[in-house]
Design a protein around this motif. Structure first.
Motif, PDB file in Angstrom:
ATOM      1  N   LEU A  42      -6.585  -1.573  14.187  1.00  0.00           N
ATOM      2  CA  LEU A  42      -5.037  -2.486  14.034  1.00  0.00           C
ATOM      3  C   LEU A  42      -4.192  -1.983  15.120  1.00  0.00           C
ATOM      4  CD1 LEU A  42      -5.270  -2.519   9.961  1.00  0.00           C
ATOM      5  CD2 LEU A  42      -5.930  -4.259  11.568  1.00  0.00           C
ATOM      6  N   PRO A  43      -3.839  -0.847  15.238  1.00  0.00           N
ATOM      7  CA  PRO A  43      -2.780  -0.580  15.993  1.00  0.00           C
ATOM      8  C   PRO A  43      -3.045  -0.925  17.649  1.00  0.00           C
ATOM      9  CG  PRO A  43      -3.688   1.665  15.536  1.00  0.00           C
ATOM     10  CD  PRO A  43      -4.383   0.668  14.569  1.00  0.00           C
ATOM     11  N   GLN A  44      -4.306  -0.837  17.964  1.00  0.00           N
ATOM     12  CA  GLN A  44      -4.604  -1.464  19.264  1.00  0.00           C
ATOM     13  C   GLN A  44      -4.258  -3.144  19.469  1.00  0.00           C
ATOM     14  OE1 GLN A  44      -8.471   1.460  20.208  1.00  0.00           O
ATOM     15  NE2 GLN A  44      -8.914  -0.403  19.740  1.00  0.00           N
ATOM     16  N   ALA A  45      -4.431  -3.731  18.202  1.00  0.00           N
ATOM     17  CA  ALA A  45      -4.008  -5.139  18.379  1.00  0.00           C
ATOM     18  C   ALA A  45      -2.495  -5.323  19.022  1.00  0.00           C
ATOM     19  CB  ALA A  45      -4.116  -5.782  17.222  1.00  0.00           C
ATOM     20  N   ALA A  46      -1.836  -4.211  18.549  1.00  0.00           N
ATOM     21  CA  ALA A  46      -0.248  -4.163  18.860  1.00  0.00           C
ATOM     22  C   ALA A  46       0.151  -4.172  20.296  1.00  0.00           C
ATOM     23  CB  ALA A  46       0.490  -3.047  18.066  1.00  0.00           C
ATOM     24  N   TYR A  47      -0.651  -3.399  21.080  1.00  0.00           N
ATOM     25  CA  TYR A  47      -0.442  -3.469  22.589  1.00  0.00           C
ATOM     26  C   TYR A  47      -0.892  -4.788  23.317  1.00  0.00           C
ATOM     27  CZ  TYR A  47      -4.867  -1.025  22.988  1.00  0.00           C
ATOM     28  OH  TYR A  47      -6.394  -0.408  22.857  1.00  0.00           O
ATOM     29  N   TYR A  48      -1.911  -5.369  22.624  1.00  0.00           N
ATOM     30  CA  TYR A  48      -1.966  -6.826  23.179  1.00  0.00           C
ATOM     31  C   TYR A  48      -0.756  -7.791  22.710  1.00  0.00           C
ATOM     32  CZ  TYR A  48      -6.467  -5.233  24.463  1.00  0.00           C
ATOM     33  OH  TYR A  48      -7.644  -4.626  25.198  1.00  0.00           O
ATOM     34  N   SER A  90       0.769  -1.307   0.064  1.00  0.00           N
ATOM     35  CA  SER A  90       0.151  -0.014  -0.134  1.00  0.00           C
ATOM     36  C   SER A  90       0.898   1.124   0.084  1.00  0.00           C
ATOM     37  CB  SER A  90      -0.980  -0.063   1.244  1.00  0.00           C
ATOM     38  OG  SER A  90      -0.281   0.647   2.259  1.00  0.00           O
ATOM     39  N   PRO A  91       0.381   2.151  -0.508  1.00  0.00           N
ATOM     40  CA  PRO A  91       1.354   3.693  -0.271  1.00  0.00           C
ATOM     41  C   PRO A  91       1.629   3.980   0.956  1.00  0.00           C
ATOM     42  CG  PRO A  91      -0.965   3.944  -1.576  1.00  0.00           C
ATOM     43  CD  PRO A  91      -1.020   2.533  -0.739  1.00  0.00           C
ATOM     44  N   LEU A  92       1.279   3.226   2.299  1.00  0.00           N
ATOM     45  CA  LEU A  92       1.445   3.617   3.477  1.00  0.00           C
ATOM     46  C   LEU A  92       2.639   2.695   3.983  1.00  0.00           C
ATOM     47  CD1 LEU A  92      -1.738   4.278   5.440  1.00  0.00           C
ATOM     48  CD2 LEU A  92       0.228   6.242   4.965  1.00  0.00           C
ATOM     49  N   ALA A  93       3.080   1.785   3.170  1.00  0.00           N
ATOM     50  CA  ALA A  93       4.030   0.538   3.584  1.00  0.00           C
ATOM     51  C   ALA A  93       5.269   1.194   4.163  1.00  0.00           C
ATOM     52  CB  ALA A  93       4.263  -0.407   2.437  1.00  0.00           C
ATOM     53  N   GLY A  94       5.853   1.980   3.295  1.00  0.00           N
ATOM     54  CA  GLY A  94       7.020   2.684   3.709  1.00  0.00           C
ATOM     55  C   GLY A  94       6.868   3.560   5.031  1.00  0.00           C
ATOM     56  N   ALA A  95       5.837   3.997   5.274  1.00  0.00           N
ATOM     57  CA  ALA A  95       5.617   4.903   6.432  1.00  0.00           C
ATOM     58  C   ALA A  95       5.488   4.390   7.798  1.00  0.00           C
ATOM     59  CB  ALA A  95       4.680   5.869   5.943  1.00  0.00           C
ATOM     60  N   LEU A  96       5.094   2.879   7.467  1.00  0.00           N
ATOM     61  CA  LEU A  96       4.650   2.237   8.635  1.00  0.00           C
ATOM     62  C   LEU A  96       5.360   2.390   9.957  1.00  0.00           C
ATOM     63  CD1 LEU A  96       2.296   0.632   9.846  1.00  0.00           C
ATOM     64  CD2 LEU A  96       3.569  -1.413   8.957  1.00  0.00           C
ATOM     65  N   PRO A  97       6.634   2.290  10.046  1.00  0.00           N
ATOM     66  CA  PRO A  97       7.442   2.353  11.173  1.00  0.00           C
ATOM     67  C   PRO A  97       7.329   3.695  11.851  1.00  0.00           C
ATOM     68  CG  PRO A  97       8.748   1.354   9.473  1.00  0.00           C
ATOM     69  CD  PRO A  97       7.665   1.710   8.623  1.00  0.00           C
ATOM     70  N   ALA A  98       7.287   5.044  11.018  1.00  0.00           N
ATOM     71  CA  ALA A  98       6.971   6.195  11.498  1.00  0.00           C
ATOM     72  C   ALA A  98       5.617   6.249  12.128  1.00  0.00           C
ATOM     73  CB  ALA A  98       7.253   7.056  10.387  1.00  0.00           C
ATOM     74  N   LEU A  99       4.498   5.630  11.602  1.00  0.00           N
ATOM     75  CA  LEU A  99       3.204   5.751  12.006  1.00  0.00           C
ATOM     76  C   LEU A  99       3.158   4.931  13.351  1.00  0.00           C
ATOM     77  CD1 LEU A  99       1.197   4.754   8.902  1.00  0.00           C
ATOM     78  CD2 LEU A  99       1.925   7.063   9.858  1.00  0.00           C
ATOM     79  N   CYS A 100       3.811   3.901  13.509  1.00  0.00           N
ATOM     80  CA  CYS A 100       3.843   2.973  14.670  1.00  0.00           C
ATOM     81  C   CYS A 100       4.383   3.800  15.892  1.00  0.00           C
ATOM     82  CB  CYS A 100       4.428   1.703  14.485  1.00  0.00           C
ATOM     83  SG  CYS A 100       3.538   0.628  13.343  1.00  0.00           S
TER      84      CYS A 100
END
Ligand SMILES: *Cc1c(COP(=O)(O)O)cnc(C)c1O
Length: 432
Positions: free
Chosen positions: A221-227, A64-74
């Motif tokens: 989706l990001p909420q799944a990450a804290y679990y 997706s166009p956001l793939a490269g930005a994912l680390p920054a978003l997280c």
């Protein structure tokens, strides 16, 4: 990864349109076509929450166009500390999610979504209106996440008599690109108005409307990450899976826990702690699903009679009995919340907010029924957001965390509105 509507029609889209529109064109909610599968060992070398989030979400954003930005978003979403602490009882833990700008867990998802939508903006794009219905904490978290971001404005709908005075103060305190509308109705009215506006073709033709409610995948989706992070921390320390008790209203937070579990993270059980709004506890006790009008309780961010993510839960399972086999839900009445607030420090060593107190109460019941194993309650907000409820129970004042204290010192302004779509349309179009 493709995303499908829960309504089962053949609508299929990529992550970017799913994030931008919130709701599928057929009125359903988006879900990924399949869930990626992980084993705990796949996270070797990924330790802090942002790194776990990046690894977990990579398949959802691939190509997706956001793939490269994912680390920054997280990194932006997890720019606040996340704490997994022991409680007093053996095997009892708390996951604190309230160390962000508005002192509630919703900051994490809201910041991820705001960062994602900001990243997608191109120079010259029309202004985007983020419409959000709130039972208290969503509005603040979304407002804080989009506050002063160029190209965005936030319009918040909140029930005039359904939020605490401090929450109302906070919602009106942002100013700049944030407008708070004080609706003469319940949270369900606010939610209905927001949904209707988002589904209104005429309005959408004239405004770029988006949502940041808990139905947005960009929050889920990001909420799944804290679990994932908490269960991995526990797994690495003990080799055992962790179970969670999740304070539940619209089912966004608990659904994120379920997604993490279904993706293979070391999570054993998930129990939903509800307040007296017992739509889910009734369903899990075997009754048919029957949404009800919401009732005001001490845990007001969970005053939901028609949990919007229930539709996603149903789409994830072949039938209702399969849902009941995987999860359970328990209602906690106001007097039980009060009791738990009063005894929490002595029994567990923490001072919870009223929502977290529901989870603590459920944990006590599980233990008294002889449940063994490691259980983690999810602490969804800082108690200082609810002083009129917690302070009499604690017997002392609770200081607000610094970011919240700064907001509470600002002047606050809101606009009154009747629970009527026409009134909302007029305001949305007038104020562009
Ligand atoms: C929103 C909220 C909840 C409920 O979360 P859902 O995702 O709607 O189930 C619980 N506690 C607090 C403090 C909240 O703000």
């Amino acid at each position: 990864m493709r995303y499908l509507s829960t309504r089962g029609t053949s609508i299929e889209t990529g992550i970017v349109p799913a994030l931008e529109s919130g709701l599928a064109p057929d009125g359903g909610l988006y879900l990924p076509e399949r869930l990626p599968e992980f084993a705990p060992g796949d996270f070797a070398g990924h330790h802090d929450p942002a790194a776990v989030c990046t690894h977990l979400l990579a398949p959802f954003f691939a190509e997706s166009p956001l793939a490269g930005a994912l680390p920054a978003l997280c990194t932006e979403a997890f720019g606040q500390p996340l704490l997994l602490d022991r409680l007093r009882g053996a095997g009892d833990f708390v996951l604190e999610l309230f160390h962000g700008p508005t002192a509630a867990f919703k900051d994490i998802g809201a910041r991820f979504l705001a960062a994602a939508l900001s990243t997608l903006r191109r120079p010259g794009d029309p202004m985007q209106t983020i419409l959000v219905a709130t039972s208290g904490d969503t509005g603040g978290a979304v407002a804080a996440a989009f506050h002063r971001r160029a190209g965005f404005r936030v319009v918040i709908l909140y029930p005039r008599f359904g939020v605490s005075p401090r929450q109302a103060q906070q919602l009106g305190a942002f100013a700049d690109n944030v407008q708070a509308l004080s609706v003469n109705g319940t949270f369900d009215d606010c939610q209905r108005m927001a949904k209707a506006a988002l589904g209104d073709a005429n309005l959408r033709a004239r405004l770029r409307l988006g949502t940041a409610n808990s139905i947005s995948l960009g929050r889920l989706l990001p909420q799944a990450a804290y679990y994932a992070w908490a269960s991995l921390e526990h797994w690495r320390a003990s080799g055992a899976p962790l179970s969670f008790v999740v304070p539940t209203g619209n089912l966004g937070n608990a659904l994120a826990a379920l997604l993490a579990k279904r993706m293979g993270l070391p999570i054993a059980r998930i129990v939903l702690a509800c307040n007296a709004n017992d739509t889910l506890p009734r369903f899990f006790s075997g009754q048919p699903y029957a949404p009800q009008p919401s009732r005001a309780t001490l845990a007001n961010a969970m005053d939901v009679g028609a949990p919007s993510n229930f539709e996603r839960l149903r789409a994830l399972y072949p039938n209702d009995d399969a849902i009941r086999a995987d999860l359970s839900a328990i209602a906690v009445e106001d007097d039980e919340i009060r009791g738990t607030l009063t005894t929490a420090r002595a029994r567990h060593g923490i001072e919870p907010c009223p929502h977290t107190a529901c989870a603590l109460n459920v944990l006590e019941r599980l233990r008294s029924q002889g449940d063994v194993g490691a259980w983690c309650i999810v602490a969804t907000a800082h108690p200082a957001k609810f002083p009129e409820i917690v302070e009499p129970a604690f017997g002392h004042a609770v200081a607000a965390p610094a970011a919240l204290a700064r907001l509470l010192e600002q002047p606050s302004r809101s606009w009154p509105m009747e629970p009527d779509l026409r009134a909302l349309q007029t305001r949305l179009l007038a104020a562009t």
